[in-house]
Design a protein around this motif. Structure first.
Motif, mmCIF file in Angstrom:
data_model
loop_
_atom_site.group_PDB
_atom_site.id
_atom_site.type_symbol
_atom_site.label_atom_id
_atom_site.label_comp_id
_atom_site.label_asym_id
_atom_site.label_seq_id
_atom_site.Cartn_x
_atom_site.Cartn_y
_atom_site.Cartn_z
ATOM 1 N N MET A 127 -34.934 39.912 88.782
ATOM 2 C CA MET A 127 -34.940 38.484 88.520
ATOM 3 C C MET A 127 -34.559 38.262 87.056
ATOM 4 S SD MET A 127 -37.858 35.725 89.422
ATOM 5 C CE MET A 127 -37.257 35.432 91.057
ATOM 6 N N LYS A 128 -33.696 37.296 86.804
ATOM 7 C CA LYS A 128 -33.190 37.025 85.462
ATOM 8 C C LYS A 128 -34.036 35.953 84.765
ATOM 9 C CE LYS A 128 -29.120 35.572 82.997
ATOM 10 N NZ LYS A 128 -28.475 34.309 82.869
ATOM 11 N N ILE A 129 -34.343 36.201 83.488
ATOM 12 C CA ILE A 129 -35.068 35.219 82.678
ATOM 13 C C ILE A 129 -34.064 34.169 82.224
ATOM 14 C CG2 ILE A 129 -36.373 34.842 80.576
ATOM 15 C CD1 ILE A 129 -37.354 37.736 80.801
ATOM 16 N N PHE B 232 -40.498 31.721 79.103
ATOM 17 C CA PHE B 232 -41.025 32.958 79.676
ATOM 18 C C PHE B 232 -42.167 33.509 78.828
ATOM 19 C CE2 PHE B 232 -41.104 37.579 79.972
ATOM 20 C CZ PHE B 232 -41.353 37.744 81.324
ATOM 21 N N TRP B 233 -41.910 33.671 77.525
ATOM 22 C CA TRP B 233 -42.936 34.278 76.667
ATOM 23 C C TRP B 233 -44.119 33.352 76.433
ATOM 24 C CZ3 TRP B 233 -43.012 39.182 76.576
ATOM 25 C CH2 TRP B 233 -41.830 39.902 76.702
ATOM 26 N N LYS C 100 -40.920 28.150 85.895
ATOM 27 C CA LYS C 100 -39.796 27.358 85.383
ATOM 28 C C LYS C 100 -38.814 28.253 84.617
ATOM 29 C CE LYS C 100 -38.694 23.686 82.165
ATOM 30 N NZ LYS C 100 -38.579 23.986 80.773
ATOM 31 N N ALA C 101 -39.342 29.180 83.818
ATOM 32 C CA ALA C 101 -38.488 30.064 83.021
ATOM 33 C C ALA C 101 -37.646 30.983 83.892
ATOM 34 C CB ALA C 101 -39.350 30.902 82.077
ATOM 35 N N LEU C 102 -38.113 31.267 85.083
ATOM 36 C CA LEU C 102 -37.390 32.180 85.964
ATOM 37 C C LEU C 102 -36.482 31.471 86.959
ATOM 38 C CD1 LEU C 102 -40.297 34.690 86.645
ATOM 39 C CD2 LEU C 102 -38.314 35.025 85.146
ATOM 40 N N THR C 103 -36.631 30.143 87.110
ATOM 41 C CA THR C 103 -35.858 29.445 88.134
ATOM 42 C C THR C 103 -34.895 28.392 87.600
ATOM 43 O OG1 THR C 103 -37.650 27.858 88.455
ATOM 44 C CG2 THR C 103 -37.608 29.783 89.910
ATOM 45 N N ILE C 104 -35.215 27.732 86.503
ATOM 46 C CA ILE C 104 -34.392 26.631 86.008
ATOM 47 C C ILE C 104 -33.557 27.097 84.823
ATOM 48 C CG2 ILE C 104 -34.409 24.308 85.016
ATOM 49 C CD1 ILE C 104 -37.013 23.820 86.565
ATOM 50 N N GLU C 105 -32.265 26.939 84.935
ATOM 51 C CA GLU C 105 -31.338 27.358 83.878
ATOM 52 C C GLU C 105 -31.469 26.424 82.679
ATOM 53 O OE1 GLU C 105 -28.971 30.121 82.496
ATOM 54 O OE2 GLU C 105 -29.281 30.084 84.647
ATOM 55 N N SER C 106 -31.443 27.005 81.455
ATOM 56 C CA SER C 106 -31.474 26.197 80.239
ATOM 57 C C SER C 106 -30.281 26.553 79.370
ATOM 58 C CB SER C 106 -32.789 26.422 79.477
ATOM 59 O OG SER C 106 -32.887 27.763 79.095
ATOM 60 N N ASP C 107 -29.952 25.690 78.436
ATOM 61 C CA ASP C 107 -28.794 25.902 77.564
ATOM 62 C C ASP C 107 -28.963 27.162 76.727
ATOM 63 O OD1 ASP C 107 -27.627 23.592 78.474
ATOM 64 O OD2 ASP C 107 -28.457 22.342 76.875
ATOM 65 N N GLY C 108 -28.076 28.089 76.881
ATOM 66 C CA GLY C 108 -28.083 29.305 76.074
ATOM 67 C C GLY C 108 -29.269 30.212 76.334
ATOM 68 N N GLY C 109 -29.998 29.974 77.395
ATOM 69 C CA GLY C 109 -31.163 30.803 77.689
ATOM 70 C C GLY C 109 -32.365 30.474 76.826
ATOM 71 N N ALA C 110 -32.317 29.371 76.057
ATOM 72 C CA ALA C 110 -33.404 28.949 75.160
ATOM 73 C C ALA C 110 -34.001 30.141 74.423
ATOM 74 C CB ALA C 110 -34.469 28.177 75.936
#
Length: 154
Positions: free
Chosen positions: A1-3, A9-10, A60-70
């Protein structure tokens, strides 16, 4: 699974860890019942609630894409150190200087940690929060918190 968001995440992982640690620590105290809660009831509930909040942030960190991976930014050392100093100063000064001096001191020191510090705002917040603290803790809950400095017979 991608962060998909490093920050979420942290921070979610930290919330889960701290919440579970508090809930586990609360099991050393008497739990009581809902009608007559013991000293472990409230910290256990808050710990579980914090862990659930952390789990939601992790999801949320594992499912919703954010700009640049936040990505995680640099550690803000100045606010971290200034606020730690302010809270330590409050704990050491309260028995000697009383609530009326230490609350504005705490608020002014904490406000100085930010980039947009203004004395007028800090003093206004100090007055409002000191009055609110006195109303809630001294007058309302009847806690024995020194209000005046010991030099004035407090």
């Amino acid at each position: 699974m991608k962060i998909k968001s490093q920050r979420d995440f942290w921070s979610g992982l930290m919330f889960v860890a701290v919440g579970l640690a508090f809930a586990w620590g609360a099991t050393n105290y008497s739990f009581g019942s809902s009608a007559n809660p013991g000293p472990g009831y409230f910290p256990f509930g808050l710990g579980i609630l914090l862990a659930l909040l952390g789990a939601m942030v992790l999801f949320k960190a594992l499912t919703i894409e954010s700009d640049g991976g936040a990505p995680i930014g640099k550690i803000a050392w100045r606010p971290l150190l200034v606020i730690t100093l302010a809270i330590t100063s409050f704990g050491l000064a309260l028995p000697r200087l009383g609530l009326l001096v230490t609350m504005p001191l705490l608020i002014s020191l904490s406000a100085a940690a930010g980039q947009e510090f203004r004395w007028k705002d800090a003093l206004l917040n100090g007055v409002v929060l000191t009055a609110g603290s006195w109303v809630i803790f001294v007058w309302g809950l009847k806690l024995t918190i020194p209000v005046w400095p010991v030099y004035f017979g407090g």
